[in-house]
Design a protein around this motif. Structure first.
Motif, PDB file in Angstrom:
ATOM      1  N   HIS A  23      -0.641   2.695  -5.565  1.00 48.87           N
ATOM      2  CA  HIS A  23      -1.118   1.564  -4.770  1.00 48.87           C
ATOM      3  C   HIS A  23      -1.581   0.413  -5.652  1.00 48.87           C
ATOM      4  O   HIS A  23      -2.262   0.604  -6.650  1.00 48.87           O
ATOM      5  CB  HIS A  23      -2.273   2.005  -3.874  1.00 48.87           C
ATOM      6  N   LYS A  29       0.277  -1.291   2.427  1.00 50.15           N
ATOM      7  CA  LYS A  29      -0.016   0.128   2.269  1.00 50.15           C
ATOM      8  C   LYS A  29       1.131   1.041   2.692  1.00 50.15           C
ATOM      9  O   LYS A  29       1.134   2.214   2.353  1.00 50.15           O
ATOM     10  CB  LYS A  29      -1.263   0.473   3.063  1.00 50.15           C
ATOM     11  N   THR A  32       3.106   2.838  -0.056  1.00 50.26           N
ATOM     12  CA  THR A  32       2.246   3.793  -0.744  1.00 50.26           C
ATOM     13  C   THR A  32       2.147   5.101   0.028  1.00 50.26           C
ATOM     14  O   THR A  32       2.195   6.180  -0.548  1.00 50.26           O
ATOM     15  CB  THR A  32       0.845   3.187  -0.946  1.00 50.26           C
ATOM     16  N   PHE A  33       2.043   5.012   1.367  1.00 52.51           N
ATOM     17  CA  PHE A  33       2.015   6.222   2.190  1.00 52.51           C
ATOM     18  C   PHE A  33       3.326   6.987   2.079  1.00 52.51           C
ATOM     19  O   PHE A  33       3.332   8.223   2.012  1.00 52.51           O
ATOM     20  CB  PHE A  33       1.747   5.879   3.654  1.00 52.51           C
TER      21      PHE A  33
END
Length: 57
Positions: A23, A29, A32-33
């Motif tokens: 991240h 985001k 990144t997940f």
């Protein structure tokens, strides 16, 4: 069942750490997940394959 849960929790920790490392503050985001989820799936698969080859599972 206990060994599977240990592998699962170990993989969750690895996925979280990989997501945190990947991240960047200015980036969204979502990727990144996905990255953390991919690392989680890969580490869980690797852990189960190793334990199966050692005849633990």
């Amino acid at each position: 069942m206990l060994i599977f849960m240990i592998c699962f929790l170990f993989s969750v920790i690895i996925g979280i750490v990989a997501g945190l490392i990947h991240h960047k503050p200015a980036a969204p985001k979502g990727p990144t997940f996905l990255y953390g989820g991919g690392v989680f799936g890969g580490s869980l698969t690797l852990c189960l394959v190793v334990l199966t080859s050692l005849r633990v599972l």
